[in-house]
Design an enzyme around this catalytic site. Sequence first.
Site, mmCIF file in Angstrom:
data_model
loop_
_atom_site.group_PDB
_atom_site.id
_atom_site.type_symbol
_atom_site.label_atom_id
_atom_site.label_comp_id
_atom_site.label_asym_id
_atom_site.label_seq_id
_atom_site.Cartn_x
_atom_site.Cartn_y
_atom_site.Cartn_z
ATOM 1 N N HIS A 165 0.844 -1.208 0.000
ATOM 2 C CA HIS A 165 0.000 0.000 0.000
ATOM 3 C C HIS A 165 0.876 1.254 0.000
ATOM 4 O O HIS A 165 1.480 1.608 1.010
ATOM 5 C CB HIS A 165 -0.938 0.026 1.216
ATOM 6 C CG HIS A 165 -1.948 1.121 1.125
ATOM 7 N ND1 HIS A 165 -3.290 0.889 0.936
ATOM 8 C CD2 HIS A 165 -1.810 2.468 1.151
ATOM 9 C CE1 HIS A 165 -3.932 2.048 0.864
ATOM 10 N NE2 HIS A 165 -3.052 3.021 0.997
ATOM 11 N N HIS A 204 1.549 5.365 -2.149
ATOM 12 C CA HIS A 204 1.089 6.412 -3.080
ATOM 13 C C HIS A 204 2.312 7.029 -3.748
ATOM 14 O O HIS A 204 2.879 8.006 -3.249
ATOM 15 C CB HIS A 204 0.285 7.482 -2.335
ATOM 16 C CG HIS A 204 -0.991 6.960 -1.771
ATOM 17 N ND1 HIS A 204 -2.199 7.075 -2.418
ATOM 18 C CD2 HIS A 204 -1.238 6.260 -0.636
ATOM 19 C CE1 HIS A 204 -3.152 6.486 -1.696
ATOM 20 N NE2 HIS A 204 -2.592 5.978 -0.600
ATOM 21 N N GLN A 227 -9.324 9.221 -5.666
ATOM 22 C CA GLN A 227 -9.047 9.875 -4.373
ATOM 23 C C GLN A 227 -10.191 10.776 -3.891
ATOM 24 O O GLN A 227 -10.510 10.823 -2.711
ATOM 25 C CB GLN A 227 -7.761 10.700 -4.503
ATOM 26 C CG GLN A 227 -7.443 11.622 -3.340
ATOM 27 C CD GLN A 227 -6.865 10.901 -2.147
ATOM 28 O OE1 GLN A 227 -5.718 10.501 -2.148
ATOM 29 N NE2 GLN A 227 -7.673 10.716 -1.110
ATOM 30 N N HIS A 283 -9.240 1.616 -0.365
ATOM 31 C CA HIS A 283 -9.167 2.338 0.893
ATOM 32 C C HIS A 283 -10.552 2.165 1.516
ATOM 33 O O HIS A 283 -11.553 2.555 0.910
ATOM 34 C CB HIS A 283 -8.905 3.817 0.657
ATOM 35 C CG HIS A 283 -7.499 4.144 0.287
ATOM 36 N ND1 HIS A 283 -6.928 3.731 -0.879
ATOM 37 C CD2 HIS A 283 -6.543 4.854 0.962
ATOM 38 C CE1 HIS A 283 -5.671 4.166 -0.922
ATOM 39 N NE2 HIS A 283 -5.416 4.845 0.185
ATOM 40 N N GLU A 337 -11.337 4.344 6.332
ATOM 41 C CA GLU A 337 -10.185 5.029 6.937
ATOM 42 C C GLU A 337 -10.716 6.233 7.696
ATOM 43 O O GLU A 337 -10.628 7.379 7.261
ATOM 44 C CB GLU A 337 -9.162 5.458 5.873
ATOM 45 C CG GLU A 337 -7.869 5.977 6.506
ATOM 46 C CD GLU A 337 -6.866 6.534 5.506
ATOM 47 O OE1 GLU A 337 -7.152 6.565 4.295
ATOM 48 O OE2 GLU A 337 -5.772 6.943 5.941
ATOM 49 N N ASP A 384 2.101 3.189 2.968
ATOM 50 C CA ASP A 384 1.170 4.264 2.611
ATOM 51 C C ASP A 384 1.858 5.544 2.129
ATOM 52 O O ASP A 384 1.622 5.977 1.013
ATOM 53 C CB ASP A 384 0.221 4.566 3.787
ATOM 54 C CG ASP A 384 -1.092 5.195 3.341
ATOM 55 O OD1 ASP A 384 -1.307 5.351 2.124
ATOM 56 O OD2 ASP A 384 -1.919 5.531 4.215
#
Length: 428
Positions: free
Chosen positions: A57, A59, A152, A210, A213, A309
Site C-alpha cells: 500500500h 502512493h 481519491q 481504501h 479510513e 502508505d
Amino acid sequence: MSFDIIVRGGTLPDGSTADIGISGEKIASIGPRIDAEAGKIIDATGNLVSQPFVDPHFHMDATLSYGIPRINASGTLLEGIALWGELKPLLTHEAVRGRALAYCDWAVSMGLLAIRSHVDTCDDRLLAVEALLDVKKRVAPYIDLQLVAFPQDGFYRSPTARENTIRALDMGVDIVGGIPHFERTMADGTRSVTELCEIAEKRGLMVDMHCDETDDPLSRHIEQLAYETQRLGLSGRVAGSHLTSMHSMDNYYVSKLLPLIAEAGVSAIPNPLINIVIQGRHDTYPKRRGMTRVPEMLKAGIRVGFGQDCVLDPWYPLGAVDMLDVAFMGLHVAQMTSPADMAHCFDMVTKVNAEIMGLDHLGLAVGKTASLVVLDAGSRVEALRLRADRLCVIAKGKIVAEREKRATRLSIAGRPATVDRRHHKPAG
Ligand code: FE2
C-alpha cells in the site's frame, strides 16, 4: 555445476543455515553446503537472508512532495486530501516520474522490491497515471510495481472520477481501487463498493480499496466489500486497506464481521505509521490508536499485511522507506510482543505482503525468482529490533545494492573500541 552467484552461509527466516545458488534470474539451489564455482560469492555468515520486503500500500504519485505547495497543518486525512488537491494541478509528468524513480532507487537500497501503489484517477489529464505506467516499465527489471486506479476524491463524489477510473484501467492500470468512506453518503459508499467490484469481476482484476479510513465506528464498508467479494467470486483477489473504523466499532458487531471477512477471503492491509499518526485527531483523552484489530483478525484466519502508505507527502512528514519501521510500529500498536508474534510481523512485510499482491514468484525456494536481501541481523526479531541494515540486495538475479557493515569507533578509556548492537542473545 557453476552458478552466477552463491550467497553463502546465511541464516534463513526459519533459523536454518543455507547456501543459495543463483543462475540467471532464478534460485537454482538451496542447501546446507553448495560446493560449486560461482561468478560471485557473497559471504552471509551470521546474517539473515530473507525474501525481499514488499509494500502492498503506497502512493507513488504523491511521494517526496512534502511541503509543496505547503505542509498539512492539522495533520488530518481530510486536510491531506485537500492539500493533494492543491498540488495536483501543479504536477507535471516529469516531476511525478522523477520523484517516483528517486523513490524506487531508495526502495531498492532498502531491499523493497515489490510495491503496490495507488494512483489518483481524479485528475482529468490522468497525468500521474501516465507517469507511473512509464515508471512501472522502467523499474520492471528490479521492482514489481502494481498500480491501483484510485479515485481519491470519490468515485461518485468527484464528477469525472468514474469515467477517469475506467479510462485508467483501459490504459493498463492493474487493480481497481475505491474510497467508499469519502463518498457523499454511506449509501453512495456502499454503491461504489458494488460497482467497483463488478468492474473488477468483468475485467478479471484484483480489488484494493481504501476502506473505512476513519474513526467513525459506523463506517462499515468492509462489510459490503466482503459481501461483494463472495457474491462475485473474487475470493483471494480483494484487499481492504486501512479498516481503521474497526478500532472503534462495537465489539459485538466485530464478532460477527471478522468471520464474514475470513469467509470471503478478503485480505486486510493496515498502515501502522499512518494510522497511528492520522487517526484519533479529533479525540481528547483517552485518544484512540486508530489501527485496525490486527491480532483479532489473524486469529479469525484473515490474511493481514502491513503497508507503508506514505513517505514525505501531504499526509506524512516522515518516512525512511523501511518496511521494518512499518512492522516495528505495527508490532507496538498491536502489542504483538510474543516471540512468535514478532517473527510474524517480519513475515507480514515480506512473505504475507507478497501473497496479498499475488507474487507467487517470490520466496526462498528453488525455481523462485532470485530476489533476496541480506540483513545485518541474526534473526527476524533482531532485524525488527535493530531495523537492520541491508548489506546486500539481489533483484531478479542481479546485485542491485550493497553497503558496508556499520562500525562505530568508541573512544572511552577502559571500554571496547566498538559497540556490538547484536550483543543481546534472547533466552532460549
Ligand atoms: Fe493510502
